[in-house]
Design a protein around this motif. Structure first.
Motif, short mmCIF file in Angstrom:
data_model
loop_
_atom_site.label_atom_id
_atom_site.label_comp_id
_atom_site.label_asym_id
_atom_site.label_seq_id
_atom_site.Cartn_x
_atom_site.Cartn_y
_atom_site.Cartn_z
N GLN A 1 7.09 -0.82 7.44
CA GLN A 1 7.04 0.39 6.30
C GLN A 1 8.07 -0.29 5.42
N GLN B 1 0.79 -1.15 0.24
CA GLN B 1 0.01 0.00 0.00
C GLN B 1 0.76 1.27 0.17
N LEU B 2 0.93 1.99 -1.00
CA LEU B 2 1.66 3.23 -1.63
C LEU B 2 1.00 4.20 -0.21
N GLU B 3 1.74 5.33 0.63
CA GLU B 3 2.03 5.73 2.61
C GLU B 3 2.50 7.21 1.22
N HIS B 4 1.37 8.21 1.81
CA HIS B 4 1.60 9.08 1.21
C HIS B 4 3.38 9.94 2.29
N ALA B 5 3.48 10.67 1.75
CA ALA B 5 4.62 11.54 2.21
C ALA B 5 5.53 12.78 1.91
N TYR C 1 10.55 1.05 1.64
CA TYR C 1 11.19 1.98 1.28
C TYR C 1 11.51 1.96 -0.45
N ASP D 1 1.86 -4.57 7.72
CA ASP D 1 1.70 -2.90 8.35
C ASP D 1 4.02 -2.49 8.29
N HIS E 1 9.81 6.08 -2.52
CA HIS E 1 8.45 5.98 -2.51
C HIS E 1 8.01 5.07 -1.18
N ILE E 2 7.30 5.39 -0.41
CA ILE E 2 7.08 4.66 1.02
C ILE E 2 5.63 4.22 0.94
N TYR E 3 5.89 2.81 1.58
CA TYR E 3 4.81 2.14 1.38
C TYR E 3 4.87 0.91 2.37
N ARG E 4 3.59 0.58 2.56
CA ARG E 4 3.70 -0.24 3.93
C ARG E 4 3.10 -2.08 3.63
#
Length: 166
Positions: A146, A122-126, A148, A144, A137-140
């Protein structure tokens, strides 16, 4: 054997295969941080051979190796990214950069976590300025944790990377 040969049984990669390959990533564990690298950036993953050190170079530049009759400059990815070094072990590997990058270099990584599909994350907003050096990008993941996403192509073009002398 290259990563592409291994994944596609030695066959030529078609446009459809290339799109599928671009969604495949290799998981890395460096210290406590988890990273993802697109498979299209990796030419080959090899065991760590004898590394010939080069005097008066940066601490993150480990030296030179001979792989398939070609010389490669080798960088400790953990030291380059964070300044923290991990000793080389049995699980350490070298990621040789894809020939499309037109530079003979490799990155030593202490632990590989396997090939995964980017759709598993899941793409995280940075926010602006939150991304580390070379991270796009940062993902989960589903647990849960993290991750990179690293762009090795941008790392190898950084002025700092190209200046290995102290």
């Amino acid at each position: 054997m290259t990563v592409k040969d291994n994944q596609h049984g030695g066959k030529n990669v078609t446009n459809t295969d290339a799109a599928e390959l671009s969604a495949m990533v290799l998981g890395l564990l460096i210290g406590e941080a988890r990273y993802l690298v697109h498979m299209r950036e990796i030419g080959e993953v090899i065991q760590v051979p004898e590394v010939v050190s080069v005097p008066y170079t940066q601490l993150w530049f480990l030296g030179l190796i001979n792989a398939h009759g070609n010389l490669y400059g080798v960088t400790d990815l953990g030291t380059y990214l964070s300044g923290e070094s991990e000793p080389l072990g049995l699980k350490s590997r070298i990621l040789l950069i894809a020939t499309s990058q037109k530079i003979n270099c490799g990155f030593v990584v202490p632990n590989l976590l396997g090939i995964r599909n980017l759709s598993e994350f899941q793409l995280e907003h940075a926010g602006d300025g939150e991304l580390r050096n070379g991270v796009t990008h940062i993902y989960r993941d589903r647990e849960d944790r993290q991750w990179y996403a690293l762009d090795l192509g941008s790392l190898i073009r950084e002025k700092r990377f190209l200046q290995i002398d102290r």
